[in-house]
Design a protein around this motif. Structure first.
Motif, PDB file in Angstrom:
ATOM      1  N   SER A   4      -2.257  61.701 -37.316  1.00 12.96           N
ATOM      2  CA  SER A   4      -1.057  61.988 -37.880  1.00 12.96           C
ATOM      3  C   SER A   4      -0.774  62.550 -39.354  1.00 12.96           C
ATOM      4  CB  SER A   4      -0.051  60.871 -37.671  1.00 12.96           C
ATOM      5  OG  SER A   4       1.272  60.985 -38.221  1.00 12.96           O
ATOM      6  N   SER A   5      -0.129  63.687 -39.564  1.00 13.66           N
ATOM      7  CA  SER A   5       0.072  64.031 -40.906  1.00 13.66           C
ATOM      8  C   SER A   5       1.445  64.887 -40.810  1.00 13.66           C
ATOM      9  CB  SER A   5      -1.016  65.032 -41.082  1.00 13.66           C
ATOM     10  OG  SER A   5      -1.227  66.323 -40.366  1.00 13.66           O
ATOM     11  N   ASN A   6       1.795  64.904 -42.262  1.00  9.65           N
ATOM     12  CA  ASN A   6       2.863  65.634 -42.818  1.00  9.65           C
ATOM     13  C   ASN A   6       2.567  66.389 -43.878  1.00  9.65           C
ATOM     14  OD1 ASN A   6       4.971  64.269 -40.823  1.00  9.65           O
ATOM     15  ND2 ASN A   6       4.631  62.141 -42.182  1.00  9.65           N
ATOM     16  N   ARG A   7       3.396  67.529 -44.205  1.00 11.18           N
ATOM     17  CA  ARG A   7       3.003  68.413 -45.185  1.00 11.18           C
ATOM     18  C   ARG A   7       4.290  68.811 -45.656  1.00 11.18           C
ATOM     19  NH1 ARG A   7       0.136  69.686 -41.063  1.00 11.18           N
ATOM     20  NH2 ARG A   7      -2.083  69.800 -40.984  1.00 11.18           N
ATOM     21  N   LEU A   8       4.431  69.030 -46.741  1.00 11.14           N
ATOM     22  CA  LEU A   8       5.603  69.857 -47.516  1.00 11.14           C
ATOM     23  C   LEU A   8       4.816  71.022 -48.204  1.00 11.14           C
ATOM     24  CD1 LEU A   8       7.764  67.095 -49.311  1.00 11.14           C
ATOM     25  CD2 LEU A   8       8.152  68.416 -47.279  1.00 11.14           C
ATOM     26  N   ILE A   9       5.339  72.260 -47.613  1.00 10.11           N
ATOM     27  CA  ILE A   9       4.559  73.626 -47.958  1.00 10.11           C
ATOM     28  C   ILE A   9       5.588  74.252 -48.919  1.00 10.11           C
ATOM     29  CG2 ILE A   9       3.728  75.559 -47.043  1.00 10.11           C
ATOM     30  CD1 ILE A   9       4.067  74.377 -44.332  1.00 10.11           C
ATOM     31  N   PRO A  10       4.768  73.938 -50.358  1.00 11.23           N
ATOM     32  CA  PRO A  10       5.667  74.623 -51.472  1.00 11.23           C
ATOM     33  C   PRO A  10       5.982  76.014 -51.442  1.00 11.23           C
ATOM     34  CG  PRO A  10       3.442  74.004 -52.133  1.00 11.23           C
ATOM     35  CD  PRO A  10       3.696  73.655 -50.851  1.00 11.23           C
ATOM     36  N   VAL A  11       7.095  76.546 -52.114  1.00 10.22           N
ATOM     37  CA  VAL A  11       7.284  78.022 -52.215  1.00 10.22           C
ATOM     38  C   VAL A  11       6.325  78.527 -53.039  1.00 10.22           C
ATOM     39  CG1 VAL A  11       8.790  79.587 -53.206  1.00 10.22           C
ATOM     40  CG2 VAL A  11       9.645  77.548 -52.028  1.00 10.22           C
ATOM     41  N   SER A  12       5.387  79.754 -52.559  1.00  9.51           N
ATOM     42  CA  SER A  12       4.461  80.230 -53.357  1.00  9.51           C
ATOM     43  C   SER A  12       4.318  81.657 -52.978  1.00  9.51           C
ATOM     44  CB  SER A  12       2.957  79.627 -53.011  1.00  9.51           C
ATOM     45  OG  SER A  12       2.658  79.628 -51.624  1.00  9.51           O
ATOM     46  N   THR A  14       2.116  83.015 -51.171  1.00  9.79           N
ATOM     47  CA  THR A  14       1.529  82.974 -49.966  1.00  9.79           C
ATOM     48  C   THR A  14       2.682  82.546 -48.845  1.00  9.79           C
ATOM     49  OG1 THR A  14       0.289  81.137 -50.114  1.00  9.79           O
ATOM     50  CG2 THR A  14      -0.639  83.418 -50.483  1.00  9.79           C
ATOM     51  N   SER A  15       3.591  81.916 -49.069  1.00 11.44           N
ATOM     52  CA  SER A  15       4.720  81.397 -48.108  1.00 11.44           C
ATOM     53  C   SER A  15       6.184  81.962 -48.430  1.00 11.44           C
ATOM     54  CB  SER A  15       4.580  79.927 -48.240  1.00 11.44           C
ATOM     55  OG  SER A  15       5.088  79.507 -49.424  1.00 11.44           O
ATOM     56  N   ALA A  16       7.011  81.635 -47.534  1.00 15.23           N
ATOM     57  CA  ALA A  16       8.243  82.069 -47.723  1.00 15.23           C
ATOM     58  C   ALA A  16       8.908  81.500 -48.868  1.00 15.23           C
ATOM     59  CB  ALA A  16       9.121  81.801 -46.340  1.00 15.23           C
ATOM     60  N   LEU A  17       9.914  82.130 -49.360  1.00 18.30           N
ATOM     61  CA  LEU A  17      10.654  81.536 -50.439  1.00 18.30           C
ATOM     62  C   LEU A  17      11.760  80.525 -50.167  1.00 18.30           C
ATOM     63  CD1 LEU A  17      11.267  85.312 -52.119  1.00 18.30           C
ATOM     64  CD2 LEU A  17       9.504  83.421 -52.884  1.00 18.30           C
ATOM     65  N   THR A  18      11.518  79.828 -49.079  1.00 17.82           N
ATOM     66  CA  THR A  18      12.199  78.473 -48.854  1.00 17.82           C
ATOM     67  C   THR A  18      11.549  77.342 -48.482  1.00 17.82           C
ATOM     68  OG1 THR A  18      12.007  79.238 -46.497  1.00 17.82           O
ATOM     69  CG2 THR A  18      13.833  80.116 -47.357  1.00 17.82           C
ATOM     70  N   GLU A  51      -1.137  66.718 -28.232  1.00 16.62           N
ATOM     71  CA  GLU A  51      -0.718  67.512 -29.607  1.00 16.62           C
ATOM     72  C   GLU A  51       0.776  67.261 -29.730  1.00 16.62           C
ATOM     73  OE1 GLU A  51      -1.820  70.915 -32.886  1.00 16.62           O
ATOM     74  OE2 GLU A  51      -2.489  71.136 -30.675  1.00 16.62           O
ATOM     75  N   LYS A  52       1.464  67.215 -30.849  1.00 18.02           N
ATOM     76  CA  LYS A  52       2.827  67.304 -31.354  1.00 18.02           C
ATOM     77  C   LYS A  52       2.809  68.084 -32.520  1.00 18.02           C
ATOM     78  CE  LYS A  52       4.291  63.223 -28.460  1.00 18.02           C
ATOM     79  NZ  LYS A  52       5.190  62.416 -28.403  1.00 18.02           N
ATOM     80  N   LEU A  53       3.656  68.995 -32.721  1.00 17.38           N
ATOM     81  CA  LEU A  53       3.713  69.686 -33.764  1.00 17.38           C
ATOM     82  C   LEU A  53       5.128  70.296 -33.947  1.00 17.38           C
ATOM     83  CD1 LEU A  53       2.523  71.430 -36.202  1.00 17.38           C
ATOM     84  CD2 LEU A  53       2.200  73.360 -34.754  1.00 17.38           C
ATOM     85  N   ASN A  54       5.618  69.801 -35.128  1.00 17.39           N
ATOM     86  CA  ASN A  54       6.958  70.369 -35.342  1.00 17.39           C
ATOM     87  C   ASN A  54       7.133  70.946 -37.154  1.00 17.39           C
ATOM     88  OD1 ASN A  54       9.856  70.504 -35.679  1.00 17.39           O
ATOM     89  ND2 ASN A  54      10.212  68.240 -35.702  1.00 17.39           N
ATOM     90  N   PHE A  55       7.376  72.290 -36.898  1.00 17.08           N
ATOM     91  CA  PHE A  55       7.416  73.320 -38.140  1.00 17.08           C
ATOM     92  C   PHE A  55       8.855  73.480 -38.502  1.00 17.08           C
ATOM     93  CE2 PHE A  55       7.687  77.301 -40.323  1.00 17.08           C
ATOM     94  CZ  PHE A  55       6.908  77.019 -41.337  1.00 17.08           C
ATOM     95  N   LYS A  56       9.235  73.095 -39.857  1.00 19.41           N
ATOM     96  CA  LYS A  56      10.751  73.027 -40.228  1.00 19.41           C
ATOM     97  C   LYS A  56      10.886  74.067 -41.457  1.00 19.41           C
ATOM     98  CE  LYS A  56      12.168  68.624 -38.501  1.00 19.41           C
ATOM     99  NZ  LYS A  56      12.776  67.390 -38.841  1.00 19.41           N
ATOM    100  N   THR A  57      11.788  74.825 -41.508  1.00 18.64           N
ATOM    101  CA  THR A  57      12.464  75.595 -42.532  1.00 18.64           C
ATOM    102  C   THR A  57      13.603  75.979 -42.415  1.00 18.64           C
ATOM    103  OG1 THR A  57      11.587  77.611 -43.868  1.00 18.64           O
ATOM    104  CG2 THR A  57      11.618  77.980 -41.391  1.00 18.64           C
ATOM    105  N   THR A  58      14.185  76.520 -43.298  1.00 26.57           N
ATOM    106  CA  THR A  58      15.669  76.694 -43.431  1.00 26.57           C
ATOM    107  C   THR A  58      16.484  77.227 -42.072  1.00 26.57           C
ATOM    108  OG1 THR A  58      15.502  76.950 -45.716  1.00 26.57           O
ATOM    109  CG2 THR A  58      17.571  77.568 -44.662  1.00 26.57           C
ATOM    110  N   GLY A  59      15.629  78.144 -41.452  1.00 24.81           N
ATOM    111  CA  GLY A  59      16.330  78.956 -40.094  1.00 24.81           C
ATOM    112  C   GLY A  59      15.564  78.355 -39.042  1.00 24.81           C
ATOM    113  N   ILE A  60      14.382  77.831 -39.236  1.00 27.05           N
ATOM    114  CA  ILE A  60      13.525  77.442 -38.150  1.00 27.05           C
ATOM    115  C   ILE A  60      13.181  75.836 -37.923  1.00 27.05           C
ATOM    116  CG2 ILE A  60      11.215  77.727 -36.969  1.00 27.05           C
ATOM    117  CD1 ILE A  60      11.141  80.372 -38.520  1.00 27.05           C
ATOM    118  N   ASP A  61      13.626  75.396 -36.571  1.00 27.39           N
ATOM    119  CA  ASP A  61      13.117  74.039 -36.205  1.00 27.39           C
ATOM    120  C   ASP A  61      12.358  73.909 -35.115  1.00 27.39           C
ATOM    121  OD1 ASP A  61      12.389  71.388 -35.994  1.00 27.39           O
ATOM    122  OD2 ASP A  61      14.704  70.821 -36.027  1.00 27.39           O
ATOM    123  N   SER A  62      10.857  74.514 -35.277  1.00 23.89           N
ATOM    124  CA  SER A  62      10.021  74.603 -34.109  1.00 23.89           C
ATOM    125  C   SER A  62       9.360  73.398 -33.757  1.00 23.89           C
ATOM    126  CB  SER A  62       8.951  75.831 -34.546  1.00 23.89           C
ATOM    127  OG  SER A  62       8.138  76.172 -33.394  1.00 23.89           O
TER     128      SER A  62
END
Length: 65
Positions: A4-12, A14-18, A51-62
């Motif tokens: 099990s793992s959780n990640r916060l992906i910081p703004v950088s 290489t990533s989106a500005l959210t 496998e269970k994967l949940n990716f969240k950002t401002t406009g996406i909850d996948s």
């Protein structure tokens, strides 16, 4: 094995500005069996992966299950 793992992906650069986050939960298991005879060997195995994967950002909850 359960992972099990959780990640916060910081703004950088290489990533989106959210704000982005990702949560993973994995289950892997395998069973093997061998029978030995005088001339032959019989080997069997079975595996399972969940496998269970949940990716969240401002406009996406996948969520993948």
């Amino acid at each position: 094995m359960v992972a099990s793992s959780n990640r916060l992906i910081p703004v950088s650069v290489t990533s989106a500005l959210t704000h982005q986050s990702q949560e993973d939960k994995n289950l892997r298991t395998q069973i093997s069996h061998q029978l030995f005879g005088k001339k032959h060997r019989l080997k069997s195995s079975i595996g399972y992966l969940q496998e269970k994967l949940n990716f969240k950002t401002t406009g996406i909850d996948s969520e993948l299950k």
